[in-house]
Design an enzyme around this catalytic site. Structure first.
Site, short mmCIF file in Angstrom:
data_model
loop_
_atom_site.label_atom_id
_atom_site.label_comp_id
_atom_site.label_asym_id
_atom_site.label_seq_id
_atom_site.Cartn_x
_atom_site.Cartn_y
_atom_site.Cartn_z
N GLU A 156 0.72 -1.31 0.00
CA GLU A 156 -0.06 -0.02 0.14
C GLU A 156 0.71 1.34 -0.08
O GLU A 156 0.76 2.06 0.81
CB GLU A 156 -1.07 0.09 1.11
CG GLU A 156 -1.95 -1.08 1.05
CD GLU A 156 -2.94 -1.20 2.20
OE1 GLU A 156 -4.11 -1.73 2.08
OE2 GLU A 156 -2.77 -0.65 3.27
N GLU A 314 -6.36 -7.46 -1.25
CA GLU A 314 -7.07 -7.43 0.39
C GLU A 314 -8.53 -6.95 0.13
O GLU A 314 -8.88 -6.05 -0.49
CB GLU A 314 -6.14 -6.40 0.91
CG GLU A 314 -5.06 -6.81 1.54
CD GLU A 314 -4.25 -5.57 2.45
OE1 GLU A 314 -4.98 -5.07 3.08
OE2 GLU A 314 -3.01 -5.68 2.40
#
Length: 668
Positions: A156, A314
């Site tokens: 991320e 995710e």
């Protein structure tokens, strides 16, 4: 060192299924149980090592591989593929203690303390040297393992270090500016520094947009661009090293694509990904989370020009832990969300994380194995989903059916909306785009949410919602789209500035004035709580404009107030059938739906149950119709073929039980 890997189109034989696995959080006695449960659930791949740097490299150049070797071996014995992470999202405590200059600095010049994720400045060359050392060590030790099928660079990126305002970043920003503009004169012109006397006579006078006072919006926009480029440069440095050591192994990093402007500019990053991957979490406060899932998927597959399948890296099995009030998912919602992502182009479904943490910042974040263990609703649904994904193996590699609607979304427009002061400083860019997406989604239209530089020619309708920054090229191609017979819908506060954040003169929306045949003299932003009405009964809030028409005709006018009788929505029709619509008013969702239904012919799936989401993917030979019932009653759809999840023939129609999913395969 090279590997025996060869190029492949996808890292697993079927649709990928699994999640982040963090075995270092658990005693080794649990590892074999984990692998056994993974096999029971149908897990095919796990993301491994994301936060393991400090346990792998215990001091500079000192490595402890023994524990990681064991888990890599256990996963191989269990037939579980590994999406192997470079652990650079989590620099070790010993490294940050030795280098207190590594963490990023906020705009008020407060340096972050160690303890969060991504605690490093993207521009710091010394940090990058340390990062590449651990990347090389991990790649050389594990990259040749046959069940290591993919590289997961960091985690991320931009999620904790999207901007850094330190002196190292300031120097890098100056270099970036000189590369972009070449001369100070060009920089001064681009930023309009004559205003407030901010003319620069030396590049060293340029600083990042520090502090909280009103700042130059052109500077702020360029700093957003620079910050994205600096993080991309870090990704590319890791990628180059991995490609050198393990040629043929796909490389990606996990995006965070949703309806808000991204932390970094993912559409411009996407060409550097072998597989485009995303993390997506619905919001507890969202009144329509299933549409948020659809919006994210419609953006993800549109990041690439070939609209190829992507990986959901995710999402959550149930509640997350970082929202004000974290809603648990209803029975079946885990499966509906997951298969909706597949319907919108994902070829894999992964979760954060495999086992819910006992300690740490995300200890109450749901997982595939919850705190209560496998004898739970969550794990039973996880195992059911694993079985479903195995039955959906024929879907692998198919593409979402051609969309008829293109909606433009650009991070630079979103960044520019929050850079500097505006007539209304609370206009929500992402919410506006999503409101227009929702109107088409509710009808069952196929939708791509595309960057402005992608080709418009494949669409019948092109929507430009609040695209504040617009280039001359985008405006010209939008005009060509209308000339070729398409329907263009432009909403308020679009086309206002050019790429330098300079207002386009001659009337708003400057970039689209000619194609719309209408222009705005003055904005009339509404105050909090104020609303407006139109003469056709529609209404809304936030925004109105004083509009003039040239070659356009009014479709609706303002009713009451100082704009009474003035055009609010206009239509220009070309001889070839092309149409250009300008929506100057901040319409409510119901009014947007009504306008879309008035303008655009109903799609093939019109008349379906409003709670039944229908998505279609196609391969060369087959058509896969995903039927996702978000409602509390059974829903019926007209379809023929073979239902893959229940292994049943379908003739003429199918009933989808409340809260369930069906996928019907038929020949094309």
């Amino acid at each position: 060192m090279t590997t025996s890997h060869t190029d492949q189109s996808w890292p697993t034989a079927g649709l990928s299924f699994g999640g982040d696995y963090n075995p270092e959080q658990w005693d080794r006695s649990a590892w074999r149980d984990d692998v056994a449960l993974m096999r029971e659930a149908g897990v095919t791949m796990v993301s491994l090592g994301i936060f393991s740097w400090g346990l792998l490299e215990t001091a500079e150049g000192v490595y402890d591989w023994e524990w990681f070797d064991e888990i890599v071996d256990l996963l191989e014995a269990g037939g579980i593929a590994i999406d192997l992470a470079t652990p650079t999202a989590a620099p070790p405590s010993w490294l940050l203690a030795a280098h207190p200059e590594f963490p990023p600095v906020d705009q008020d010049m407060t340096r972050h303390w160690a303890g969060a994720r991504l605690g490093w400045c993207p521009s710091n060359p010394d940090f990058r040297s340390h990062a590449l050392r651990i990347v090389r060590a991990v790649a050389e030790r594990y990259g040749a393992r046959d069940h290591v099928v993919m590289w997961h660079v960091s985690n991320e990126l931009g999620g904790g270090n999207g901007h850094c305002y330190c002196d190292v970043s300031a120097d890098a920003f100056r270099r970036w500016l000189m590369t972009k503009y070449g001369t100070l004169d060009a920089l001064n012109a681009a930023w309009g520094t004559a205003f407030w006397g901010h003319h620069f006579s030396d590049i060293e006078q340029v600083l990042p947009p520090r502090g909280n006072d009103a700042k130059n919006p052109s500077l702020m926009l360029d700093f957003d661009r620079f910050s994205s480029d600096e993080l991309l440069a870090h990704y590319l440095a890791e990628r180059a090293l991995l490609a050198e050591i393990t040629p043929g192994l796909p490389i990606t990093t996990n995006f965070m694509v949703g309806a808000e402007p991204d932390a970094v500019d993912y559409p411009r990053w996407a060409p550097h990904m072998d597989i485009v991957a995303n993390d997506h979490y619905t919001r507890s406060s969202d009144a329509l989370p299933q549409q948020d899932v659809a919006f994210s998927g419609d953006r993800m597959r549109s990041l690439t020009t070939d609209r190829r399948p992507w990986l959901l890296m995710e999402h959550s099995t149930s509640a997350v832990s970082w929202q004000p009030r974290n809603r648990a998912k209803k029975p079946g919602e885990l499966i509906r969300d997951s298969l909706s992502h597949v319907a919108h182009g994902a070829d894999g479904v992964m979760f954060f994380q495999w086992r819910a943490s006992r300690a740490g910042a995300e200890q109450f974040h749901s997982a595939m194995v919850p705190h209560a263990g496998p004898n739970t609703k969550i794990f039973r649904e996880v195992a059911t989903l694993g079985g479903y994904l195995q039955r959906l193996a024929p879907v692998l590699g198919s593409r979402v059916r051609r969309a008829s609607v293109g909606i433009l979304f650009d991070n630079e427009a979103g960044w520019a909306m929050r850079a500097g002061v505006k007539p209304n400083n609370f206009l929500p860019y992402g919410a506006t785009v999503r409101a227009w997406h929702a109107a088409f989604w509710r009808r069952g239209d196929g939708i791509d949410v595309i960057p402005p530089w992608h080709d418009f020619g494949d669409y019948e309708t092109l929507v430009v919602p609040q695209l504040f920054v617009v280039s001359d090229d985008t405006a010209a191609r939008a005009a060509d789209f209308v000339a070729a017979g398409g329907t263009l819908i432009v909403t308020a506060f679009s086309g206002i500035v050019d790429e330098n954040d300079h207002v386009r003169l001659g009337g708003y929306p400057g970039a689209f004035r000619d194609v719309l045949g209408a222009w705005t003299e003055e904005f009339y932003p509404l105050q909090e709580g104020e609303t407006f009405e139109l003469d056709n009964g529609w209404g809304g809030a936030e925004w109105t404009e004083h509009v003039h028409t040239d070659s356009a005709q009014p479709l609706a006018r303002y009713r009451g107030g100082h704009l009474d009788g003035e055009p609010a929505i206009t239509l220009r029709t070309l001889e070839g059938g092309g149409r250009a619509v300008y929506v100057s008013a901040g319409l409510s969702g119901g009014a947007i739906d009504a306008l879309v239904n008035d303008l655009i012919a109903a799609p093939e799936l019109a008349g379906r149950d409003p709670d039944l989401e229908i998505g279609v993917r196609e391969s060369d030979a087959d058509r896969f119709v995903f039927l996702i019932n978000h409602g509390e009653k059974p829903a019926t759809a007209d379809v023929d073929g073979h239902e893959l999840l229940t292994d049943a023939a379908v003739e003429g129609s199918i009933v989808v039980p409340a809260g369930e999913v069906r996928v019907v395969r038929s020949p094309r």
